[in-house]
Design a protein around this motif. Structure first.
Motif, PDB file in Angstrom:
ATOM      1  N   THR A  43       0.831  -1.200   0.000  1.00  0.00           N
ATOM      2  CA  THR A  43       0.000   0.000   0.000  1.00  0.00           C
ATOM      3  C   THR A  43       0.872   1.260   0.000  1.00  0.00           C
ATOM      4  N   THR A 106      -4.403  -3.687   4.652  1.00  0.00           N
ATOM      5  CA  THR A 106      -5.466  -3.711   3.644  1.00  0.00           C
ATOM      6  C   THR A 106      -6.435  -4.862   3.902  1.00  0.00           C
ATOM      7  N   ASP A 143      -4.490  -3.140  -5.595  1.00  0.00           N
ATOM      8  CA  ASP A 143      -3.987  -3.403  -4.234  1.00  0.00           C
ATOM      9  C   ASP A 143      -4.919  -4.418  -3.564  1.00  0.00           C
TER      10      ASP A 143
HETATM   11 MG   LIG Z   1      -1.861  -3.033   2.153  1.00  0.00          MG
END
Ligand SMILES: [Mg+2]
Ligand SMILES: Nc1nc2c(ncn2[C@@H]2O[C@H](COP(=O)(O)OP(=O)(O)OP(=O)(O)O)[C@@H](O)[C@H]2O)c(=O)[nH]1
Length: 473
Positions: A43, A106, A143
């Motif tokens: 990220t 994430t 992502d």
């Molecule tokens: Mg991440």
């Protein structure tokens, strides 16, 4: 940092290029996969890459920028309406506010498109004579939680091979501290135990608790990934299984669910996202594994080898031909290199290469260009030489994540021979023989927000050159 907003919108591009009488417009699309195990730095990498492509003062090794041929860069609506947008603005704000902090782990997939307008060069000849008009490159980046990548190798396994391997892994000495309750449950099951939902549920709960604890202790080869990051599948039958011996009764139920997990969770994810990728960067937090010791390195190496074997062309059923056919460039990047002094960067790169050697050599990437480098997406430290007892130590200085105060750390010296690290991992040694490494976590730096400059990094422009440079010519 301001996102560039005062540039002509790309929708004007055709009229513009016609007006200027330059060559025809050339528009292309490149899908960049950013993968890596959990906490590898995906990220932060994507956020910093976007910010540095928008404000390119620190991207001189990207040749199109070095040659001043990039005219404009802007975020554009992404091509897939069903995928959430990557929260670039939120992540950048977190990193560049007055009290900077790292983004959260994430939890779901997201996507972003950045479009670059650049002056094309002719294929041959000098730059100035050969400019042929503007081109547009749409860069699409995805992502997703790193845990999900660990599921890729499951596609090569059936119930018998997976359950045997997962049980053997749970019995490894370095996992005993976490796997005890799960193994006690599995070992107490009667042979051919009957189907019972409550027993299955209890087993899945104990198995998931063991995986979470092992991951928390720095081990990487920990899967199935959705047991660590279930998302909206929490409690569903596809997640209610655990490795046990046998094939009938309860084991039969578990086997069906293992297959369901592959079918409804793993396959669609890789089919929808991985197989469309043109270029791939695999981020590796080698320093964290070195810090945790030889067994963590061994674990990291196994996870990488398993994952990379899936990238191999033509060997692994439905996935490999799809992936192998498309991926043109593959970059392995050791992240967070700002944790060590620049005198050590080459050594880290050598260690990464040594860790990958076996899997990269084994894998025929079907003509894909493969490269390895060490980088920092967001440089959180400065270097400082400290003299102690007449000896000078190459330290790095950054902000303590707890207090925000500046601290200088001597991270240790990586071995000149990367084979030492690989051998200790191979021999499953409990600790390093010679050196101790101390890689501290640092808070993100307080950014000055100099106009025209993205966040500070190390070699992110070199990585960008490898990944997209040839598509900006
Ligand atoms: Mg991440
Ligand atoms: N010093 C430094 N630390 C970094 C850098 N990149 C990432 N980190 C650290 O690594 C952590 C994880 O980075 P992320 O980008 O969130 O990792 P991720 O791969 O997206 O992790 P998941 O989403 O959990 O899979 C951050 O919280 C930082 O502590 C870097 O370039 N320099």
């Amino acid at each position: 940092m301001n996102v560039i907003s005062d540039l002509a919108d790309f929708t004007l591009r055709q009229a513009e290029s016609a007006q200027r009488g330059v060559g025809s417009l050339f528009e292309s699309r490149l899908r960049l996969g950013v993968t890596g195990l959990n906490r590898a730095g995906k990220t932060v990498f994507i956020t910093s890459l976007l910010a540095n492509l928008l404000e390119r003062g620190r991207m001189t090794l990207l040749s199109a920028e070095g040659e001043r041929r990039i005219e404009a860069a802007m975020l554009r609506p992404q091509p897939d309406p069903e995928i959430p947008r990557f929260e670039f603005e939120e992540h950048l704000a977190a990193l560049s506010g007055s009290d900077p902090h790292w983004p959260d782990s994430t939890r779901r997939i997201s996507e972003v498109r950045l479009s670059l307008r650049y002056q094309r060069t002719g294929f041959f000849g000098g730059l100035t004579e050969s400019i042929t008009g503007p081109g547009i490159l749409h860069l699409d980046i995805v992502d997703y939680p790193g845990e999900w990548l660990l599921d890729l190798p499951l596609l090569n396994q059936n119930w018998a091979s997976w359950s045997a391997e997962a049980l053997a892994a749970a019995r490894l000495p370095e996992r005993a501290a976490f796997s005890g309750p799960f193994l006690a449950w599995a070992d107490a099951l009667p042979e051919e135990s009957p189907v019972d939902e409550m027993v299955a549920k209890e087993g899945a709960r104990l198995f998931a608790a063991y995986l979470v604890a092992a991951r928390g202790a720095g081990l990487t080869a920990v899967s199935p990934g959705r047991f660590l990051m279930p998302g909206d599948l929490e409690g569903s039958p596809a997640l209610t299984f655990a490795p046990i011996a046998g094939s009938g009764g309860l084991a039969g139920l578990m086997a069906d669910r293992f297959e369901a997990y592959k079918r409804v969770v793993v396959k669609p994810f890789f089919r929808d996202h991985f197989t469309k990728i043109d270029r791939q960067v695999v981020l590796v937090d080698a320093l964290d594994a070195i810090d945790a010791g030889p067994r963590a390195i061994g674990d990291l190496r196994k996870a990488l080898t398993d994952i990379l074997s899936c990238f191999r062309h033509g060997e692994n059923g439905w996935l490999a031909p799809l992936m192998g056919r498309r991926i043109e460039r593959l970059l392995f990047a050791a992240t967070k290199v700002d944790h060590i002094h620049h005198s050590q960067h080459d050594r880290l790169e050598a260690i990464l290469r040594a860790l990958l050697r076996e899997s990269v050599e084994k894998a025929a990437y079907n003509g894909a260009k493969v490269e390895a480098m060490a980088l920092a997406s967001l440089r959180a430290t400065v270097e400082q030489t400290v003299t102690e007892g007449g000896e000078s130590l190459d330290c790095v200085r950054g902000r303590d994540p707890e207090t925000g105060a500046e601290v200088a750390v001597f991270p240790g010296t990586l071995p000149a021979d990367p084979g030492e690290i690989v051998k200790a991992a191979h021999d499953r040694e409990a600790g390093w023989l010679s050196e101790d490494y101390q890689f501290m976590r640092f808070a993100p730096p307080v950014l000055t927000g100099r106009s025209g400059y993205g966040p500070p990094h190390l070699r992110l422009d070199k990585a960008a050159e490898f990944l997209i440079g040839d598509r900006l010519t």
